[in-house]
Design an enzyme around this catalytic site. Structure first.
Site, PDB file in Angstrom:
ATOM      1  N   PHE A  54      87.922  33.234 -10.482  1.00 35.69           N
ATOM      2  CA  PHE A  54      88.145  34.381 -11.357  1.00 35.69           C
ATOM      3  C   PHE A  54      87.858  35.721 -10.696  1.00 35.69           C
ATOM      4  O   PHE A  54      87.400  36.658 -11.332  1.00 35.69           O
ATOM      5  CB  PHE A  54      87.324  34.230 -12.642  1.00 35.69           C
ATOM      6  CG  PHE A  54      87.524  32.901 -13.307  1.00 35.69           C
ATOM      7  CD1 PHE A  54      88.781  32.498 -13.687  1.00 35.69           C
ATOM      8  CD2 PHE A  54      86.462  32.048 -13.531  1.00 35.69           C
ATOM      9  CE1 PHE A  54      88.982  31.265 -14.283  1.00 35.69           C
ATOM     10  CE2 PHE A  54      86.643  30.813 -14.128  1.00 35.69           C
ATOM     11  CZ  PHE A  54      87.905  30.430 -14.500  1.00 35.69           C
TER      12      PHE A  54
ATOM     13  N   GLU B 152      86.671  37.054  -4.146  1.00 29.18           N
ATOM     14  CA  GLU B 152      87.505  37.843  -3.231  1.00 29.18           C
ATOM     15  C   GLU B 152      86.693  38.756  -2.305  1.00 29.18           C
ATOM     16  O   GLU B 152      86.868  38.724  -1.096  1.00 29.18           O
ATOM     17  CB  GLU B 152      88.532  38.663  -4.024  1.00 29.18           C
ATOM     18  CG  GLU B 152      89.640  37.800  -4.605  1.00 29.18           C
ATOM     19  CD  GLU B 152      90.850  38.620  -4.991  1.00 29.18           C
ATOM     20  OE1 GLU B 152      91.366  39.358  -4.148  1.00 29.18           O
ATOM     21  OE2 GLU B 152      91.279  38.515  -6.152  1.00 29.18           O
TER      22      GLU B 152
ATOM     23  N   ARG C 111      97.629  47.664 -11.369  1.00 32.58           N
ATOM     24  CA  ARG C 111      98.148  46.595 -12.231  1.00 32.58           C
ATOM     25  C   ARG C 111      97.949  46.940 -13.711  1.00 32.58           C
ATOM     26  O   ARG C 111      98.798  46.591 -14.546  1.00 32.58           O
ATOM     27  CB  ARG C 111      97.500  45.248 -11.905  1.00 32.58           C
ATOM     28  CG  ARG C 111      98.141  44.074 -12.636  1.00 32.58           C
ATOM     29  CD  ARG C 111      97.614  42.737 -12.165  1.00 32.58           C
ATOM     30  NE  ARG C 111      98.274  42.241 -10.969  1.00 32.58           N
ATOM     31  CZ  ARG C 111      99.352  41.465 -10.973  1.00 32.58           C
ATOM     32  NH1 ARG C 111      99.933  41.134 -12.106  1.00 32.58           N
ATOM     33  NH2 ARG C 111      99.869  41.033  -9.836  1.00 32.58           N
TER      34      ARG C 111
ATOM     35  N   ARG D 172      89.967  37.560 -13.586  1.00 26.15           N
ATOM     36  CA  ARG D 172      91.216  36.953 -14.062  1.00 26.15           C
ATOM     37  C   ARG D 172      92.101  37.967 -14.805  1.00 26.15           C
ATOM     38  O   ARG D 172      91.738  38.486 -15.841  1.00 26.15           O
ATOM     39  CB  ARG D 172      90.871  35.783 -14.986  1.00 26.15           C
ATOM     40  CG  ARG D 172      92.015  34.841 -15.258  1.00 26.15           C
ATOM     41  CD  ARG D 172      91.521  33.662 -16.084  1.00 26.15           C
ATOM     42  NE  ARG D 172      92.444  32.538 -16.059  1.00 26.15           N
ATOM     43  CZ  ARG D 172      92.140  31.330 -16.527  1.00 26.15           C
ATOM     44  NH1 ARG D 172      90.939  31.094 -17.025  1.00 26.15           N
ATOM     45  NH2 ARG D 172      93.018  30.347 -16.484  1.00 26.15           N
TER      46      ARG D 172
ATOM     47  N   PHE E 138      93.105  40.825 -13.242  1.00 26.38           N
ATOM     48  CA  PHE E 138      93.102  41.866 -12.201  1.00 26.38           C
ATOM     49  C   PHE E 138      93.588  43.215 -12.720  1.00 26.38           C
ATOM     50  O   PHE E 138      94.459  43.854 -12.149  1.00 26.38           O
ATOM     51  CB  PHE E 138      93.988  41.397 -11.040  1.00 26.38           C
ATOM     52  CG  PHE E 138      93.710  42.075  -9.725  1.00 26.38           C
ATOM     53  CD1 PHE E 138      92.631  41.698  -8.937  1.00 26.38           C
ATOM     54  CD2 PHE E 138      94.521  43.086  -9.262  1.00 26.38           C
ATOM     55  CE1 PHE E 138      92.368  42.314  -7.729  1.00 26.38           C
ATOM     56  CE2 PHE E 138      94.275  43.707  -8.027  1.00 26.38           C
ATOM     57  CZ  PHE E 138      93.195  43.313  -7.274  1.00 26.38           C
TER      58      PHE E 138
ATOM     59  N   THR F 148     100.194  42.749  -5.942  1.00 27.32           N
ATOM     60  CA  THR F 148     100.745  44.102  -5.887  1.00 27.32           C
ATOM     61  C   THR F 148     100.591  44.703  -4.494  1.00 27.32           C
ATOM     62  O   THR F 148     101.264  45.681  -4.170  1.00 27.32           O
ATOM     63  CB  THR F 148     100.057  45.007  -6.926  1.00 27.32           C
ATOM     64  OG1 THR F 148      98.639  44.902  -6.790  1.00 27.32           O
ATOM     65  CG2 THR F 148     100.441  44.585  -8.339  1.00 27.32           C
TER      66      THR F 148
ATOM     67  N   GLU G 108      96.670  33.299 -14.688  1.00 27.30           N
ATOM     68  CA  GLU G 108      96.247  34.507 -15.392  1.00 27.30           C
ATOM     69  C   GLU G 108      96.992  34.792 -16.703  1.00 27.30           C
ATOM     70  O   GLU G 108      96.364  35.250 -17.669  1.00 27.30           O
ATOM     71  CB  GLU G 108      96.383  35.721 -14.465  1.00 27.30           C
ATOM     72  CG  GLU G 108      95.406  35.706 -13.313  1.00 27.30           C
ATOM     73  CD  GLU G 108      95.765  36.738 -12.242  1.00 27.30           C
ATOM     74  OE1 GLU G 108      94.872  37.510 -11.863  1.00 27.30           O
ATOM     75  OE2 GLU G 108      96.929  36.765 -11.803  1.00 27.30           O
TER      76      GLU G 108
END
Length: 547
Positions: A11, A15, A93, A125, A127, A224, A494
């Site tokens: 989730f 990252e 986003r 989740r 983003f 993106t 997502e």
């Protein structure tokens, strides 16, 4: 060399926020000369790692007497914390998704990245998508309240459709299935009849008020950041017919390895259990993209299939030469290869090809086509395709305390041609409950020094099994992806998270029943009992002022 067998958490936090702890563990390993595991206490984890970005959003909208939107001016403000982290792309986003499923003929959408005195917030989740998409649903509910119409009528009126299909960032919406999905769920979920029964119930119930809402989801699939839309894989066929697979995705409970093993097995026409997947390693597949943006299967599945096709072509050419049969007569199915002169098992063919020095190993690679975006102009095609969904939620609200319960949920979700329906339904159920928690109970609180004060289960409430709706119906919409994805499937990680907007809208609908639906009070998320009670008090005050 980095090796990941599986992860217990996902989730978004994987990252960037894992990097400091990895560095500390590496330093300890270097100085101690042994393996080191670093595990944070739960309260420290809460305080020191970033969360989903809080947003403060505003809108102005113009619409005609029917509720058809003519123009929208939306500002989204993402609270980034003390450093940017991934905030640039997250706010992007949010801006991309401020329309959700609705057409804005004229639109100005502005996104601000706000530095605040908290930990640095990061991916989660969706983003940024959820924080932007909720604006579309807020607008629909508010227009309906203004005109005295049912919100579902306003939603259907403003859906993207042929001739009204250009997004604010100039990508054309090419697939129009939400109208049909809403119609199906209206019938299967008995929307209009239940609405009438709920109105009657609310008129006779002075304390418990019920609400019902149906909301759609249109969610863009791709990173993106364009260069992340690529993946690699490595496939070996051994002489005994077994297959080894390695790919650039990471397994974290979502079933990625299962799906990709299915793809490889299907490609060779063999049983699933003949395929073994080893840990994700940077010396097997280099330059891997994050397993994120709902693209794990889309990217890594296509890369694996590319490798399969390369090996399979060599095997077909060998069979054609060895047995003197045309290529087009050769079929891989049910653990055997049939051709004009007979058949041979996959295991026998693998050994025969090996004995004849045919290479049975290949890398695979995939890069998502068609996508591009000019950030300076604010236009392009940032998404390869859209995933869709519709959810209908029924809630009960106690107007004395603000406490609320989700009693029934009906979902129809678009996953294209499902590779594994059981995994997809599991993802949809989990995403919905997680989204429901985000919108109703998970309330992050910081003091004026920017320190998190809600850092444990005593003051941060996540959904438990008892919060699951007593009636929870999830069905898959039968529609192949019009874009060339792996077996025409669609991403599922997502998009279903945002189906939970129906819970928030249903709570607003329940509170509005106090005024016989003449007034809908603002209701910030998460809709904790305190916030719901505040909306109830504003609603009652509005009623008193009208007397």
């Amino acid at each position: 060399t980095v090796e990941t067998r599986r992860m217990g958490g996902a989730f978004g936090g994987k990252e960037t926020q894992g990097a400091p702890w990895a560095c500390l563990a590496a330093l300890a390993t270097y100085f101690l000369g042994c393996a080191v595991k670093l595990r944070l206490a739960r309260s420290d984890d809460f305080k020191l790692t970033g969360k989903r970005h809080p947003f403060y959003n505003q809108y102005h909208v113009g619409f005609d007497e029917n509720g058809l939107i003519e123009g929208a001016d939306i500002t989204v403000n993402g609270f980034c914390g003390y450093s940017p982290d991934l905030s640039d792309a997250i706010v992007d986003r949010a801006m991309f998704h401020a329309d959700n499923a609705y057409y804005y003929p004229a639109a100005r959408i502005q996104g601000n990245r706000c530095k605040v005195n908290t930990v640095s917030h990061t991916a989660f989740r969706g983003f940024g998508g959820p924080q932007g998409m909720i604006m579309g649903e807020l607008i629909m509910d508010d227009i309906a309240a203004k005109l005295g119409k049912d919100p579902l009528e306003i939603r259907k009126l403003n859906l993207y459709r042929p001739g009204r299909d250009i997004t604010p960032y100039h990508q054309t919406v090419e697939q129009h299935i939400l109208k049909d999905m809403i119609t199906q769920l209206e019938l299967s979920g008995d929307y209009w009849s239940r609405k009438q029964h709920i109105k009657q119930f609310n008129q006779s119930s002075s304390i418990i008020k019920k609400g019902l809402a149906m909301t759609p989801v249109k969610y863009g699939i791709s990173f993106t950041v364009q260069h992340l839309n690529q993946a690699g894989a490595l496939v070996h066929v051994y002489s005994d017919g077994s297959i080894h697979l390695n790919h650039g995705g990471t397994e974290m409970g979502q079933g990625l390895n299962t799906k990709i093993a299915q793809i490889v097995a299907h490609g060779f026409g063999i049983n699933f259990d003949a395929v073994s997947i080893s840990a994700t390693r940077t010396d097997k597949v280099p330059n891997t993209s994050p397993t994120a943006a709902s693209s794990g299967t889309d990217l890594n599945g296509m890369a694996a299939l590319n490798a399969v096709d390369t090996i399979k072509k060599r095997m077909i050419d060998f069979v054609s030469q060895h047995f003197t049969v045309p290529n087009e007569s050769i079929v891989f199915k049910d653990n055997k290869i049939t051709h004009d002169k007979g058949e041979i098992s996959f295991k026998e063919l693998a050994n025969l090809a090996y004995m004849n020095r045919i290479s049975l190993s290949s890398t695979g690679y995939y890069a998502t086509p068609k996508i591009h975006y000019d950030r300076a102009k604010g236009e392009g095609r940032p998404f390869f395709y859209y995933a869709h969904g519709v959810a209908m939620s029924e809630v009960e609200v106690d107007i004395l305390t603000g406490e609320n319960t989700v009693t029934r949920v009906d979902i129809l979700h678009d996953v294209g041609s499902s590779i594994n329906p059981a995994l997809d339904i599991g993802q949809i159920e989990g995403a919905f409950i997680q989204g429901m928690g985000w919108l109703t109970t998970e309330d992050l609180q910081w003091n004026n020094k920017g320190e998190l004060t809600s850092f444990g289960p005593a003051n941060y409430k996540i959904p438990a099994i008892g919060d699951t709706p007593s009636e929870f119906n999830v069905n898959l919409y039968n529609s192949a992806n019009p874009e060339t994805t792996v077996f025409r499937s669609k991403a599922v990680g997502e998009p279903p998270f945002m189906l939970s907007f129906s819970v928030w809208s249903a709570i607003r609908n329940a509170v509005s029943s106090i005024t016989d639906y003449q007034y809908t009070a603002p209701l910030d998320t998460p809709t904790t009992p305190e916030r719901v009670l505040g909306a109830i008090e504003r609603t009652q005050q509005w009623l008193e002022e009208r007397k």
